[in-house]
Design an enzyme around this catalytic site. Structure first.
Site, PDB file in Angstrom:
ATOM      1  N   HIS A 156       0.837  -1.221   0.000  1.00 55.15           N
ATOM      2  CA  HIS A 156       0.000   0.000   0.000  1.00 55.15           C
ATOM      3  C   HIS A 156       0.867   1.265   0.000  1.00 55.15           C
ATOM      4  O   HIS A 156       0.442   2.299   0.508  1.00 55.15           O
ATOM      5  CB  HIS A 156      -0.944   0.034   1.201  1.00 55.15           C
ATOM      6  CG  HIS A 156      -1.671  -1.249   1.438  1.00 55.15           C
ATOM      7  ND1 HIS A 156      -2.867  -1.552   0.851  1.00 55.15           N
ATOM      8  CD2 HIS A 156      -1.342  -2.331   2.197  1.00 55.15           C
ATOM      9  CE1 HIS A 156      -3.267  -2.760   1.239  1.00 55.15           C
ATOM     10  NE2 HIS A 156      -2.343  -3.265   2.047  1.00 55.15           N
ATOM     11  N   SER A 277      15.966  22.147 -15.452  1.00 57.06           N
ATOM     12  CA  SER A 277      14.802  22.987 -15.710  1.00 57.06           C
ATOM     13  C   SER A 277      15.282  24.306 -16.290  1.00 57.06           C
ATOM     14  O   SER A 277      16.355  24.799 -15.932  1.00 57.06           O
ATOM     15  CB  SER A 277      14.055  23.227 -14.400  1.00 57.06           C
ATOM     16  OG  SER A 277      13.293  24.413 -14.484  1.00 57.06           O
ATOM     17  N   LYS A 283      16.942  22.202 -10.131  1.00 61.71           N
ATOM     18  CA  LYS A 283      16.292  20.955 -10.533  1.00 61.71           C
ATOM     19  C   LYS A 283      17.189  19.995 -11.291  1.00 61.71           C
ATOM     20  O   LYS A 283      18.015  20.377 -12.098  1.00 61.71           O
ATOM     21  CB  LYS A 283      15.093  21.290 -11.430  1.00 61.71           C
ATOM     22  CG  LYS A 283      14.005  22.010 -10.688  1.00 61.71           C
ATOM     23  CD  LYS A 283      13.134  21.063  -9.924  1.00 61.71           C
ATOM     24  CE  LYS A 283      12.003  20.764 -10.834  1.00 61.71           C
ATOM     25  NZ  LYS A 283      10.897  20.089 -10.426  1.00 61.71           N
ATOM     26  N   GLU A 290      10.422   9.189 -16.580  1.00 63.33           N
ATOM     27  CA  GLU A 290       9.059   9.670 -16.860  1.00 63.33           C
ATOM     28  C   GLU A 290       8.658   9.375 -18.306  1.00 63.33           C
ATOM     29  O   GLU A 290       7.521   8.995 -18.589  1.00 63.33           O
ATOM     30  CB  GLU A 290       8.967  11.173 -16.577  1.00 63.33           C
ATOM     31  CG  GLU A 290       9.076  11.492 -15.100  1.00 63.33           C
ATOM     32  CD  GLU A 290       9.285  12.979 -14.830  1.00 63.33           C
ATOM     33  OE1 GLU A 290       8.897  13.818 -15.657  1.00 63.33           O
ATOM     34  OE2 GLU A 290       9.858  13.292 -13.768  1.00 63.33           O
TER      35      GLU A 290
END
Ligand code: ARG
Length: 460
Positions: A156, A277, A283, A290
Site C-alpha cells: 500500500h 529545468s 532541478k 518519466e
C-alpha cells in the site's frame, strides 16, 4: 506513380487515392526481408523447374545488387512506388530486363507481405530479446552488489517489512525473465511460412512450399492459404507482450522517480540520465524514467488499435491489414529505445544505502520481528501484536524508532523483553532470518542469484 497493376483500368488513379493507398513510406522498413523472401522464392521456382537456373541466377544477382545499393545509399527508396514490393520488382526489371518480370510467378503481394512482416517480426523479436537480456545482466550485477543493502519493503506504499535492494531488483528480474519467455513463445508459434498461399487460394504452379519454408528458417509451411494471408495473431501477441514489457518498465520507473525524489533520496540518477529545468536552477529531473513511463501508453494503444482493426475483417486478405505496420514498427522501436535507455539509467544509478536503511528503521518495518520475539518467548501472537502496537505508539509520540527505545520502556510494557531484543530487531537480523526460498535473506538470495546466473548463461 509506379504500380504493379493497371491493365484492367482505363483511368489513372486519383492522386489522393494513390497517396492514401500507398505504404512505401513505412513498408520500406523491411526491404531486406522482402529481398530475402524473393531470393528464396526464385530458388524454389528453379528447383521446381518453373524457372531455369540461369533465370534464377540472373534474378538473384539483380536482387542482391538492389540490396547492396539500398544499403549503401546509392539507390533511394522513393515515394514514386506504391509499396516496397513494387519498388523491388520495378528496380529488378530495370536492371535485368524481362527476366525480372518472372519474379512474381506463383506469388501474390498478399502472401509476400505476410512473409515480409513475419520475417521482420522474427528478426525484431531477436533484437528485443537481446535488449531484455542486457537489462537482466545489469539487474543481476546490482542484485549481487546490493545483497546487504537494507531498504523498506512496501505494501500500500506504506513501509511494511525490511527487504534489500537485491531482493527488490530480483522481483523485476522475474518480470523481465517472463517477458523473454513470452517472446520466445510467440516466435515458436508464428514460425510457419505463408509464402505460396498466393492471393488466398494457393497457386496452380507446383510450388514446394516446405522447401521455401526451410530456406527461410521456418519450422514448416502454413497449412491453410486463407489463414496464411490474413493471420495477424502473432502481431497481436507481440503487441501484448510488448505492452507487458512496458507495464514492467513503467512500474520500475515509477519507483525510481519516487526513490530519486527529495523525500525519499534512496537513489540518485546519474547526471548523464537527468535533465534540468529552464527556470529552476536547482532541478535535476528524472525525465528518462518519466518518458519511459509515458511511452507505455502508445504501446498499449498499438495493441488496442490492431485488435480493433482486425475484429470485423472477413476472410481472407483485406486492405485494412496494411494498418498493422506503422503501429507495430512504432511499438517495437519504442520498446527497444525504452529498454536501452532504462538499462543505461539503472546501470549508472547510485544507491544511497544509508538513507535506505534509515528509512526502513524509521518506518517500524521491524515491528513484526519484535512481535515474533515475544512469540518465541511464549507470548501468544495476538497479545504480542498488541504489545508491539503500544511500543510503536510510544515511538511515534517520541519521534524515534523501535531500535531507540530504552530497555526500561520495553519492559514497562512487557517484562518478557531483554537486552537481546535490539539484536532481534536489527535490520540485519530481520532480513537475514528470512530464508525461505524467494525471501530476502542473503543466504537464500545467493542461491537465487546463482540460479539466475545459470539461466542467463543458457543460450536462448
Ligand atoms: N501494402 C499491402 C499491405 O501492407 C501489401 C499487400 C497488398 N495487397 C493487395 N491486394 N492490395 O498489406
Amino acid at each position: 506513380m509506379a504500380q504493379l497493376w493497371g491493365g484492367r483500368f482505363t483511368k489513372e488513379t486519383d492522386q489522393l487515392v494513390y497517396d492514401f493507398n500507398a505504404s512505401i513510406t513505412y513498408d520500406q522498413k523491411f526491404y531486406r526481408q522482402d529481398i530475402r523472401g524473393s531470393i528464396a522464392h526464385v530458388t524454389m521456382l528453379a528447383k521446381q523447374g518453373i524457372l531455369t537456373e540461369a533465370e534464377r541466377d540472373e534474378i538473384i544477382r539483380g536482387l542482391q545488387g538492389i540490396l547492396e545499393d539500398v544499403q549503401s545509399g546509392a539507390l533511394k527508396i522513393t515515394e514514386e512506388y506504391e509499396d516496397i514490393h513494387s519498388f523491388v520488382e520495378a528496380n529488378l526489371i530495370e536492371r535485368i530486363g524481362d527476366t525480372g518480370k518472372k519474379l512474381h510467378t506463383g506469388r501474390s503481394r498478399n502472401d509476400q507481405v505476410a512473409l515480409d512482416m513475419k520475417l521482420y517480426t522474427r528478426d525484431e523479436i531477436q533484437e528485443l530479446d537481446r535488449r531484455l537480456k542486457d537489462l537482466l545482466e545489469v539487474l543481476l550485477r546490482i542484485m549481487k552488489e546490493e545483497i546487504h543493502t537494507y531498504m523498506p519493503g512496501f505494501t500500500h506504499l506504506q513501509k511494511a517489512q525490511p527487504v534489500t535492494v537485491s531482493h527488490h531488483f530480483g522481483a523485476y528480474f522475474e518480470m523481465f525473465k517472463r517477458d523473454r519467455g513470452r517472446l520466445a513463445d510467440i516466435k515458436k508459434r508464428m514460425n510457419t511460412c505463408p509464402l505460396g498461399a498466393g492471393a488466398l487460394a494457393g497457386t496452380t504452379y507446383p510450388l514446394d512450399r516446405e522447401y521455401t519454408a526451410g530456406l527461410l528458417e521456418f519450422d514448416s509451411a502454413t497449412l491453410n492459404s486463407m489463414d496464411s494471408v490474413s493471420d495477424r495473431d502473432y502481431l497481436i501477441e507481440l503487441l501484448s507482450a510488448l505492452s507487458t514489457v512496458m507495464m514492467h518498465l513503467s512500474r520500475f520507473c515509477e519507483e525510481i522517480i519516487l526513490w530519486n525524489s527529495n523525500e525519499y533520496q534512496f537513489v540518485e540518477i546519474d547526471d548523464a540520465y537527468s535533465t534540468g529545468s529552464s527556470i529552476m536552477p536547482q532541478k535535476k529531473n528524472p525525465d528518462i524514467a518519466e518518458l519511459v513511463r509515458g511511452k507505455t501508453g502508445r504501446v498499449y494503444g498499438a495493441l488496442v488499435t490492431l485488435l480493433t482493426t482486425m475484429k470485423g475483417i472477413p476472410l481472407a486478405y483485406n486492405k485494412d491489414m496494411q494498418e498493422d505496420k506503422e503501429l507495430t514498427f512504432d511499438a517495437i522501436d519504442t520498446v527497444k529505445g525504452c529498454l536501452t535507455l532504462f538499462t543505461g539509467m539503472i546501470d549508472t544509478m547510485e544507491f544511497k544505502r544509508e538513507n535506505m536503511e534509515a528509512s526502513a528503521k524509521n518506518g517500524f518495518t521491524n515491528a513484526t520481528d519484535a512481535a515474533d520475539y515475544l512469540v518465541n518467548h511464549g507470548v501468544p501472537f495476538r497479545d504480542a501484536h498488541g504489545i508491539v502496537g503500544q511500543l510503536v505508539l510510544r515511538c511515534i509520540e517520541k519521534g524515534i524508532s523501535l531500535d531507540d527505545l530504552s530497555l526500561e520502556e520495553y519492559k514497562s510494557i512487557s517484562p518478557v523483553f531483554e537486552e537481546d531484543i535490539y539484536e532481534a530487531i536489527s535490520m540485519k537480523t530481520c532480513v537475514e532470518k528470512r530464508m525461505t526460498l524467494g525471501a530476502p535473506g542473503a543466504a537464500v538470495m545467493e542461491q537465487v542469484i546463482a540460479r539466475e546466473e545459470a539461466y542467463l548463461q543458457e543460450e536462448a
